[in-house]
Design a protein around this motif. Structure first.
Motif, mmCIF file in Angstrom:
data_model
loop_
_atom_site.group_PDB
_atom_site.id
_atom_site.type_symbol
_atom_site.label_atom_id
_atom_site.label_comp_id
_atom_site.label_asym_id
_atom_site.label_seq_id
_atom_site.Cartn_x
_atom_site.Cartn_y
_atom_site.Cartn_z
ATOM 1 N N LEU A 41 -13.546 19.386 77.510
ATOM 2 C CA LEU A 41 -13.125 18.356 76.449
ATOM 3 C C LEU A 41 -14.491 17.443 76.068
ATOM 4 O O LEU A 41 -14.575 17.432 74.972
ATOM 5 C CB LEU A 41 -12.352 17.224 77.315
ATOM 6 N N GLN A 42 -15.326 17.259 77.096
ATOM 7 C CA GLN A 42 -16.632 16.741 76.550
ATOM 8 C C GLN A 42 -17.457 17.748 75.843
ATOM 9 O O GLN A 42 -18.050 17.101 74.787
ATOM 10 C CB GLN A 42 -17.401 16.424 77.944
ATOM 11 N N ALA A 43 -17.471 18.884 75.838
ATOM 12 C CA ALA A 43 -18.156 19.916 75.379
ATOM 13 C C ALA A 43 -17.753 19.934 73.654
ATOM 14 O O ALA A 43 -18.221 19.976 72.921
ATOM 15 C CB ALA A 43 -18.069 21.226 75.791
ATOM 16 N N SER A 44 -16.299 19.800 73.527
ATOM 17 C CA SER A 44 -15.490 19.790 72.324
ATOM 18 C C SER A 44 -16.124 18.490 71.736
ATOM 19 O O SER A 44 -16.765 18.913 70.132
ATOM 20 C CB SER A 44 -14.397 19.698 72.405
ATOM 21 N N ILE A 45 -16.047 17.359 72.119
ATOM 22 C CA ILE A 45 -16.732 16.150 71.398
ATOM 23 C C ILE A 45 -17.986 16.183 70.899
ATOM 24 O O ILE A 45 -18.298 15.985 69.860
ATOM 25 C CB ILE A 45 -16.330 14.798 72.396
ATOM 26 N N LEU A 46 -18.859 16.789 71.991
ATOM 27 C CA LEU A 46 -20.331 16.668 71.652
ATOM 28 C C LEU A 46 -20.847 17.959 70.670
ATOM 29 O O LEU A 46 -21.546 17.596 69.495
ATOM 30 C CB LEU A 46 -21.036 17.028 73.103
ATOM 31 N N THR A 47 -20.127 19.055 70.658
ATOM 32 C CA THR A 47 -20.383 20.298 69.759
ATOM 33 C C THR A 47 -20.026 19.736 68.332
ATOM 34 O O THR A 47 -20.714 19.949 67.390
ATOM 35 C CB THR A 47 -19.849 21.318 70.103
ATOM 36 N N HIS A 241 -7.081 24.059 80.167
ATOM 37 C CA HIS A 241 -8.443 24.258 80.384
ATOM 38 C C HIS A 241 -8.950 25.559 79.709
ATOM 39 O O HIS A 241 -10.040 25.661 79.242
ATOM 40 C CB HIS A 241 -8.596 24.454 82.046
ATOM 41 N N PHE A 242 -8.503 26.462 80.115
ATOM 42 C CA PHE A 242 -8.697 27.911 79.389
ATOM 43 C C PHE A 242 -8.658 27.768 78.067
ATOM 44 O O PHE A 242 -9.538 28.249 77.199
ATOM 45 C CB PHE A 242 -7.950 29.029 79.777
ATOM 46 N N LEU A 243 -7.664 27.336 77.430
ATOM 47 C CA LEU A 243 -7.574 27.222 75.994
ATOM 48 C C LEU A 243 -8.774 26.410 75.193
ATOM 49 O O LEU A 243 -9.251 26.864 74.217
ATOM 50 C CB LEU A 243 -6.160 26.892 75.550
ATOM 51 N N VAL A 244 -8.713 25.329 75.563
ATOM 52 C CA VAL A 244 -9.669 24.411 75.150
ATOM 53 C C VAL A 244 -11.216 25.028 75.494
ATOM 54 O O VAL A 244 -12.071 24.989 74.219
ATOM 55 C CB VAL A 244 -9.739 22.874 75.800
ATOM 56 N N ALA A 245 -11.333 25.510 76.665
ATOM 57 C CA ALA A 245 -12.722 25.999 76.757
ATOM 58 C C ALA A 245 -13.144 27.174 75.828
ATOM 59 O O ALA A 245 -14.104 27.465 75.373
ATOM 60 C CB ALA A 245 -12.913 26.654 78.202
ATOM 61 N N THR A 246 -12.101 28.077 75.686
ATOM 62 C CA THR A 246 -12.137 29.535 74.761
ATOM 63 C C THR A 246 -12.558 28.947 73.437
ATOM 64 O O THR A 246 -13.334 29.432 72.743
ATOM 65 C CB THR A 246 -10.983 30.417 74.958
ATOM 66 N N HIS A 247 -11.759 27.878 72.964
ATOM 67 C CA HIS A 247 -11.723 27.537 71.505
ATOM 68 C C HIS A 247 -13.148 26.907 71.550
ATOM 69 O O HIS A 247 -13.757 27.187 70.621
ATOM 70 C CB HIS A 247 -10.728 26.514 71.234
ATOM 71 N N VAL A 248 -13.677 26.020 72.384
ATOM 72 C CA VAL A 248 -14.988 25.533 72.222
ATOM 73 C C VAL A 248 -16.319 26.586 72.283
ATOM 74 O O VAL A 248 -17.040 26.341 71.376
ATOM 75 C CB VAL A 248 -15.022 24.163 73.175
ATOM 76 N N PHE A 249 -15.861 27.336 73.186
ATOM 77 C CA PHE A 249 -17.166 28.396 73.208
ATOM 78 C C PHE A 249 -16.986 29.165 71.856
ATOM 79 O O PHE A 249 -18.137 29.484 71.504
ATOM 80 C CB PHE A 249 -16.541 29.260 74.346
ATOM 81 N N GLU A 251 -15.951 27.993 68.848
ATOM 82 C CA GLU A 251 -16.771 27.230 67.750
ATOM 83 C C GLU A 251 -18.232 27.080 68.188
ATOM 84 O O GLU A 251 -18.808 27.098 66.954
ATOM 85 C CB GLU A 251 -15.905 25.908 67.945
ATOM 86 N N THR A 252 -18.728 26.872 69.200
ATOM 87 C CA THR A 252 -19.967 26.958 69.596
ATOM 88 C C THR A 252 -21.085 28.158 69.045
ATOM 89 O O THR A 252 -21.931 28.004 68.252
ATOM 90 C CB THR A 252 -20.334 26.907 71.127
ATOM 91 N N LEU A 253 -20.232 29.441 69.093
ATOM 92 C CA LEU A 253 -20.921 30.552 68.748
ATOM 93 C C LEU A 253 -21.108 30.590 67.243
ATOM 94 O O LEU A 253 -21.806 31.009 66.549
ATOM 95 C CB LEU A 253 -20.144 31.775 69.202
#
Length: 338
Positions: A41-47, A241-249, A251-253
């Protein structure tokens, strides 16, 4: 004594560049996956705060470099592309901002979403067909057949179809990068494909690490929005947890591809190289209009940062509503590269 064969310096440098591409990209993916898995969640906000606006600016700059001064035989193609982008963007914004009021029933909402999805798919199919006609030897009818099938499918599973676009969109940047590497640095293709294969491994790793983890907390409205955006309300039984992490990952790429990798491969995408923009450099071009457009897009990045700083949740909602325009704009330019 046998003579030792020396490897030419240019070949050695090229091999080193490929190894650096793979090692650097894989290292970045590993670091990103570990950090995002721990704090999704924090990674989503920051990226989104740091890179969402910047990557839109880089996309706009890339598209400027690809837009020809004279459309010629592509006049119909670009006309359909621009018309479709504007029409679908307006329709999406209407659904986004007005589709949730009390006048809309669930059935009417689902019908409208399915209709939008169908028009989007058919528009993409028409672009493929027009592009095939330009190439003469290609056959665009298979693309239209697939488009009609996908448009029909959108009516049966509208929610899953919309969610698929959320996860597919980040990967489009890598398709752009692949097409660009084929054109300008073909010798990098094998190394690039090796890197792409590792992305699948990282996603599998995220699944192995997070699939059994409890769902993320949705105690705030912002956290709830992030979880829903990643499919938390659609994919029942899958750890958020997996869904958000995968989506943020992903999006980061996506951001890294547009901000770093694509300008690295295609120097015409470097922001300050205005000489690579036909609409600017050509004597029959529109240099003032181009400069104004670039300046406005840069200003929007600053405004977006300010908005995130003042009210992150509201700015995020507004951003993702209007971001559909850049999602749609990617398809005509990508199809043109095929």
């Amino acid at each position: 004594m046998q003579e030792v064969t020396r490897i030419p310096k240019d070949i050695s440098r090229e091999v080193g560049a490929r190894l650096l591409l793979v090692a650097g990209s894989v290292g970045f993916c590993a670091a990103a996956a570990i950090a995002i898995a721990g704090f999704p969640l924090q990674a989503s906000i920051l990226t989104i705060f740091l890179f969402a606006g910047v990557h839109n600016f880089m996309e706009f700059r890339y598209f400027l470099a690809k837009m020809p001064l004279v459309w010629g035989r592509s006049a119909v193609y670009y006309s359909v592309a621009i018309t479709g982008t504007v029409f679908l963007t307006v329709g999406y914004l209407y659904l986004y901002f007005f589709g949730g009021n009390w006048l809309w029933s669930i059935v009417s909402w689902q019908t409208s979403v399915s209709a939008w999805n169908s028009m989007f798919v058919l528009w993409v199919g028409i672009l493929f067909w027009l592009r095939a006609r330009q190439k003469q030897r290609a056959d665009g009818m298979p693309a239209m057949a697939i488009a009609f099938f996908a448009a029909g499918l959108a009516w049966f599973v509208p929610a899953y179809w919309s969610l698929a676009l959320v996860y597919v969109h980040p990967l489009i940047a890598f398709w752009f990068l692949e097409r660009q590497i084929r054109r300008s640095r073909r010798e990098w293709l094998r190394a690039y494909h090796l890197f792409l294969a590792t992305i699948t491994l990282f996603i599998i790793g995220l699944w192995a690490a997070l699939a059994s983890r409890p769902d993320l907390s949705n105690e705030t409205a912002l956290f709830w929005r992030i979880i829903q955006h990643a499919g938390g309300g659609i994919l029942a039984g899958v750890s958020t947890h997996f869904l958000v992490a995968t989506h943020v990952f992903l999006e980061t790429l996506h951001y890294a591809a547009w901000i770093v990798l694509i300008p690295l491969v295609d120097r015409r995408a470097i922001p300050w190289r205005f000489s690579s923009i036909p609409l600017f450099a050509n004597k029959r071009g529109y240099p003032k209009m181009v400069a104004f457009g670039v300046a406005v897009s840069a200003l929007l990045v600053v405004i977006l940062w300010a908005g995130f700083s003042i009210d992150y949740a509201t700015t995020r909602d507004i951003y993702f509503a209007f971001a559909i325009a850049h999602v749609l704009a990617e398809f005509p330019f990508l199809i043109k590269l095929t």
